[in-house]
Design a protein around this motif. Structure first.
Motif, short mmCIF file in Angstrom:
data_model
loop_
_atom_site.label_atom_id
_atom_site.label_comp_id
_atom_site.label_asym_id
_atom_site.label_seq_id
_atom_site.Cartn_x
_atom_site.Cartn_y
_atom_site.Cartn_z
N LYS A 140 0.79 -1.23 0.00
CA LYS A 140 0.00 0.00 0.00
C LYS A 140 0.82 1.27 0.00
N TRP A 141 2.15 1.15 -0.12
CA TRP A 141 2.94 2.37 -0.04
C TRP A 141 3.12 3.06 -1.38
N GLY A 142 2.57 2.52 -2.41
CA GLY A 142 2.78 3.13 -3.72
C GLY A 142 1.55 3.81 -4.26
N GLN A 143 1.00 4.75 -3.51
CA GLN A 143 -0.22 5.44 -3.97
C GLN A 143 0.02 6.93 -4.07
N PRO A 144 0.66 7.37 -5.14
CA PRO A 144 1.04 8.79 -5.22
C PRO A 144 -0.14 9.76 -5.24
N GLU A 145 -1.32 9.32 -5.74
CA GLU A 145 -2.43 10.27 -5.80
C GLU A 145 -2.95 10.57 -4.40
N LYS A 146 -3.07 9.51 -3.57
CA LYS A 146 -3.65 9.73 -2.24
C LYS A 146 -2.60 10.12 -1.21
N TYR A 147 -1.41 9.49 -1.34
CA TYR A 147 -0.37 9.71 -0.33
C TYR A 147 0.94 10.09 -1.01
N PRO A 148 1.01 11.31 -1.51
CA PRO A 148 2.18 11.67 -2.32
C PRO A 148 3.48 11.77 -1.55
N PRO A 374 6.53 9.90 -11.40
CA PRO A 374 5.48 10.58 -10.64
C PRO A 374 4.26 9.71 -10.38
N LYS A 375 4.03 8.72 -11.27
CA LYS A 375 2.90 7.83 -11.00
C LYS A 375 3.38 6.45 -10.56
N ASP A 376 4.68 6.26 -10.50
CA ASP A 376 5.23 4.95 -10.16
C ASP A 376 6.05 5.06 -8.88
N TYR A 377 5.39 4.78 -7.78
CA TYR A 377 6.06 4.90 -6.49
C TYR A 377 6.57 3.55 -6.01
N TYR A 378 6.93 2.66 -6.92
CA TYR A 378 7.51 1.38 -6.52
C TYR A 378 8.94 1.33 -7.04
N PRO A 379 9.91 1.73 -6.26
CA PRO A 379 11.29 1.81 -6.75
C PRO A 379 11.83 0.52 -7.32
N ILE A 380 11.66 -0.58 -6.60
CA ILE A 380 12.16 -1.86 -7.12
C ILE A 380 10.98 -2.78 -7.34
N GLU A 381 10.79 -3.18 -8.59
CA GLU A 381 9.64 -4.03 -8.87
C GLU A 381 10.02 -5.36 -9.47
N CYS A 382 11.31 -5.57 -9.62
CA CYS A 382 11.74 -6.77 -10.32
C CYS A 382 12.43 -7.73 -9.37
N MET A 383 12.25 -9.01 -9.64
CA MET A 383 12.94 -10.03 -8.86
C MET A 383 13.33 -11.16 -9.80
N GLN A 384 14.22 -12.02 -9.29
CA GLN A 384 14.56 -13.17 -10.10
C GLN A 384 14.45 -14.43 -9.27
#
Lengths: 407, 293, 331
Positions: A140-148, A374-384
């Motif tokens: 839930k930490w990636g909601q730039p519109e509600k919690y910039p 600005p709309k992507d508040y997920y710094p790391i989204e990739c895994m292996q």
């Protein structure tokens, strides 16, 4: 016109213009910033049930010590103020208020825990103070519109669980799935993500068992899971219980395809106590290099990390993955502050944090980068995905990235 | 049926963990009439001492005995230096001192040894034994055996030796005990030392299963407390009975009571304990204390 | 012939006591305007703890029934308030009487079977209650109400009637008013017949019964009243922190409350305030002494305090005033 001569007027006009333009280029400071220091606040569980994670705060502090020794960021040293919240949300509220209202820090960084961060979520956004790179994988930490003003850092638990779900569906014949999870928000987040990843096939889950953090042993849960006849085991546990679960499953002769969550991926902290034989075949998803793993141990990046540990964090455990996590997350913060230059207002720092462009960091797995928008508040989204072969984790398949940021 | 047996076995193994610490609690109660809430943390700290010795290369059994001795001395010192000054304070003040000790040991352990879990060796063979479809772990069997052995030793000590009798007298009636020549002060210190040693054994038996970290005994203490009181705080046998019962009931409740599952099995265990106490307020094997008015 | 009451600077100790109380009240009203919002928040939490401690003290200090599980009432009150605000939009002030009533009833119901238990066994039963609460709060079927592990967020109360103070200050005064009411009620209770009956039961149950005190009724009622107090404190804490979660109400809360009443002084009204100040502010002091092992320092504080003041701070003050001023009597 007598009195004020034209020259005087001209002089004052030029002077004003000069001052004005100087002001426009001059450094802009938010709270906690001076010409020589930047104050950064943090709350971590240095006591209580989650005290194992307090190590990350110490590692971050040690990294900032090194940066300060090297001259700081654009000539400013970092003053890292970290308070203990004992993993208790009311205490986190108190300490966060202390940091913001009494210590006047520029931002809060790497605050740890989901309920603890939830407790200050609204406060931080109301006060417009950055709550940057929170140390939890809740989605839930990636909601730039509600919690910039709030941003996570690590791949979310849901992203990871979905990777396991999709792998299981694609690669295991007739899967029957058993889940063991810690009965708190972290555990439940994983389970929910896993179920989302299964889509309409959640009926493949034949058993679910939970445990509490203060339970001494989880042996009876493992027995029940084996009894369900499952051939896939999703193991959502923190290191102590992960080691217990892996060991017990092996002991009672249960050999499912086992997914172990990234939180407990450490070879030395989890797999060795559990037993390397018992751990053979485990599958996990990672984004950081395991510094004890033979394939990374002697690379220059890990050697540099080791040198840092020895000099700035000599009490730290060289085998603890938390120290790699702390090192890398601190590097991300330093990058953001560097990009902010002399414009160290809260707004600008947040803006820079939301504009990280494919940052490569030495201890991230190859192919995985830090990237925000600005709309992507997920710094790391990739895994292996990786499999443990009895000695080390071997990566396989492609780097998998989350399709859309979920809320 | 296999699941039932396997769960009973798991329950007994867990119960053995609770029982071993419960014995330390009974020990301290028998000799001082107080329940030392810091007993778990002291046991954990003793286990870390053992770990340090083993990590330095000292063989297991030598480290084991050395830890017992160190713990014994530690217990005696704590009694003389920390408990003695508040001996005559109200009971609750003493409880606060115990809480202070608990917090100190926990915090020191975290500071000195960090919070990363450490594996602890077991003196028993590694490979599991299969009896039919039920798997037994030699360590759990061994730990249960050690617990029962300590139980026998304690029982025999308190029942049949004059020193044990002197200790019980000193705890129950210090004034009269002094009148018959018992050195009450040393009896109390001895009690603490022995309880610390029993706790150390508990810690070393438990650590191979649940792994060593500063919070290892936190959860166990609560179960041990419940077990000791359930069985009757004056009865070592009761404590062991209590431990095993709680372990088995929890395991079976988690398996067979569907709407509870593993989420509420602690609730089930506690309901049973409290329910039993209501029927027999001094525990299953405890003696009712009768005092003159 | 009785000696005249000792006088200090022309006033008797009774007069001085009134002066002291008035002085403290004036200070309490003025403080929020002198210190930062953060400190005001801390002071508000201290008042909340004071109410909780008074509740526990009624049961354990005055009536001798030990409770290792008062965190349960704290949680019950907090969740009652949070659920009412979150589910039914009820204003925070109306939730307080409901939280009080719920805790009174449940506390009384718990107190009835607890009559059969004494000492350590009662401690265990109360401990069991405190342990069970977080599990129940996380229980899946109850999740729609309790918010499960995610907890419940509450909005910060607005300042009513357009008063020229900020939200933190309003909360402070609101809590202060409730605290005063609860303390006055408690003080009246202790001074009168009820208080004497409770203390008689604590000191010698059999004698009390023989003298006509209905032990059973008093003991179970005080359980309820004690739960009521701590429940109200819990409800207030939910409003002040604006967040409730199962993790906030673990065994540590119960232990902290017990520490609070013993450190503050058992069987003492003022002890509740001293204890609240201790548990609110001393952990921070310990952290400033040692970053590495702050709780070890806290433990050392506890032990040293018990060496020097085994009857708590209030008890110590009483002893001092007895020795040096020759006064006697209650507080």
């Amino acid at each position: 016109m007598t009195g004020i001569s034209k020259t005087t007027v001209r002089f004052f006009t030029v002077a004003c213009a000069a001052l004005f333009s100087m002001a426009a280029f001059a450094a802009q400071y938010g709270p906690g910033v001076t010409d020589d220091t930047i104050k950064i606040g943090n709350t971590s569980p240095y006591s209580g049930p989650a005290s194992a994670y307090g190590v990350i705060g110490k590692a971050v502090s040690a990294y900032f010590d090194m940066i300060n020794d090297q001259g700081g960021i654009n000539g400013r040293k970092i003053e890292f103020i970290s308070y203990d919240d004992g993993y208790s949300p009311p205490k986190t509220v108190e300490q966060a208020r202390r940091l913001v209202e009494q210590d006047h820090v520029l931002l809060l960084f790497e605050t740890l825990g989901t309920p603890t961060n939830s407790a200050i979520h609204k406060y931080m956004n109301a006060k417009k103070v950055p709550q940057l790179f929170v140390a939890t994988g809740a989605s839930k930490w990636g909601q730039p519109e509600k919690y910039p003003w709030t941003m996570g850092w690590q791949p979310s638990y849901k992203t990871e669980a979905q990777i396991y779900a999709k792998y299981a569906l694609a690669n295991i014949k007739d899967p029957k799935i058993a889940i063991l999870y810690q009965n708190d928000d972290y555990g439940k987040d994983y389970v929910n993500g896993f179920k989302e990843g299964l889509g309409d096939k959640t009926n493949l889950i034949v058993a679910e068992e939970s445990y509490e953090v203060n339970e001494p042993t989880i042996a009876s849960q493992i027995v029940n899971l084996k009894n369900s006849g499952a051939n896939v085991f999703l193991n959502v546990t923190t290191p102590k219980f992960a080691a217990q679960a892996i060991k017990k499953a092996y002991e009672i002769g249960w050999k499912p395809t086992q997914f172990i969550n990234n939180v407990s991926i450490s070879t030395s902290a989890v797999l060795e106590p559990a037993g390397l034989d018992a751990s053979t075949g485990l599958i996990s998803a990672g984004y950081l290099k395991d510094q004890t793993d033979p394939q990374w141990k002697n690379t220059p990046e890990v050697k540099e990390w080791e040198a840092w540990m020895k000099k700035y964090f000599p009490d730290g455990n060289l085998a603890d993955g938390s120290n790699v996590y702390g090192y890398t997350i601190a590097q991300t913060m330093v990058h953001v502050l560097k990009m902010a230059g002399d414009n160290l207002t809260r707004e600008n720092v947040m803006k820079q944090a939301a504009n990280i462009d494919n940052l490569e960091l030495p201890l991230l797995l190859p192919g995985i980068k830090v990237d925000t928008g600005p709309k992507d508040y997920y710094p790391i989204e990739c895994m292996q995905l990786q499999r443990f072969d009895g000695q080390k984790w071997s990566r396989f398949g492609d780097v998998v990235c989350a399709e859309t940021p979920d809320t | 049926m296999d699941v039932f047996l396997q769960q009973v076995v798991s329950g007994l193994a867990a119960g053995g963990i609770y029982a071993s610490l419960a014995l330390a609690l009974v020990m301290i109660y028998q000799s001082t009439e107080h329940i030392n809430l810091a007993q778990g943390e002291m046991a954990m700290f003793s286990t870390y001492i053992a770990w340090t010795l083993i990590d330095a290369g000292i063989p297991y059994w030598i480290a084991f005995v050395a830890t017992l001795v160190i713990s014994f001395i530690g217990g005696v010192l704590i009694e003389r230096l920390i408990i003695r000054p508040v001996e005559n304070a109200p009971v609750l003040s003493l409880v606060i001192v115990f809480i202070g000790l608990l917090v100190i040991f926990n915090s020191l352990a975290g500071w000195i040894f960090t919070y990363t879990i450490k594996p602890f060796p077991s003196p028993f063979p590694e490979s599991p034994i299969s009896v039919g479809n039920v798997v037994l772990s030699p360590h759990s069997l061994g730990a249960i055996g050690v617990t029962l052995l300590i139980l026998l030793l304690l029982f025999g000590f308190f029942r049949y030796t004059s020193l044990g009798l002197a200790m019980r007298a000193a705890a129950q009636n210090p004034v009269s005990a002094r009148l018959v020549g018992i050195r009450v002060a040393w009896m109390l210190a001895l009690g603490w030392g022995l309880a610390a040693a029993v706790g150390a054994v508990a810690g070393m038996m438990v650590a191979p299963v649940i792994f060593l970290d500063p919070n290892m005994m936190g959860g166990v203490l609560i179960y041990a407390f419940a077990a000791a009181l359930f069985g009757g705080i004056t009865s070592p046998g009761g404590a062991v009975f209590g431990g095993f019962t709680i372990g088995v009931v929890e395991a079976l409740a988690g398996t067979y009571v569907p709407f509870i599952g593993s989420e509420l099995k602690l609730l089930v265990a506690l309901v049973i304990i409290v329910g039993t106490l209501l029927i027999k307020p001094t525990g299953v094997f405890g003696k009712a204390v009768v005092s003159r008015v | 012939m009785t000696a005249a009451a000792p006088r200090v600077a022309g006033l008797t100790t009774r007069h001085w006591r009134v002066v002291l109380v008035v002085g403290v009240l004036v200070l309490a009203c003025v403080l929020p305007f002198l210190v930062s919002n953060y400190r005001t928040f801390q002071l508000t939490m201290m008042l909340v703890y004071a109410i909780a401690l008074l509740g526990l003290n009624l049961l354990t200090g005055y009536n001798g029934q030990i409770s290792l599980g008062h965190g349960a009432w704290f949680a019950l009150g907090a969740y009652t308030t949070a659920i009412m605000i979150d589910q039914w939009g009820i204003p925070y002030y109306w939730t307080l009487p409901v939280a009080a009533a719920v805790c009174l009833v449940v506390g009384f119901l718990f107190g009835v079977p607890a009559l059969r238990l004494r000492g350590h066994y009662l401690a265990l039963a109360t401990l069991a209650l405190a342990l069970v609460i977080p599990q129940l709060l996380k229980y899946q079927p109850l999740q729609p109400f309790t918010g499960g592990v995610q907890g419940i967020l509450i909005l910060k109360p607005e300042v009513p009637w357009g008063l020229p103070i900020n939200q933190d200050q309003w909360l402070y005064f609101f809590v202060l008013a409730i605290t005063l009411v609860m303390f006055v009620l408690g003080w009246n209770l202790i001074r009168g017949r009820v208080g004497r009956a409770l203390v008689a039961i604590r000191d010698h149950e059999v004698a009390a019964e023989t003298m006509g005190v209905n032990n059973a009724l008093y003991k179970s009622t005080v359980f309820g009243v004690s739960a009521l107090y701590t429940g109200v404190a819990g409800a207030l804490s939910a409003v002040v922190v604006q967040f409730v979660a199962p993790d906030s109400y673990n065994i540590l809360v119960s232990i902290t409350l017990l520490v609070g009443i013993v450190v503050g002084g058992l069987a003492s009204i003022s002890g509740a305030i001293f204890g609240a100040a201790f548990i609110q502010f001393i952990p921070q002091v310990a952290e400033s002494v040692s970053k590495a092992a702050p709780w070890a320092i806290y433990g050392v504080f506890l032990i040293l305090l018990m060496f020097v003041m085994p009857t708590g701070i209030a008890g110590f003050i009483k002893w001092v005033s007895y020795r040096f001023l020759g006064t006697r009597g209650g507080d």
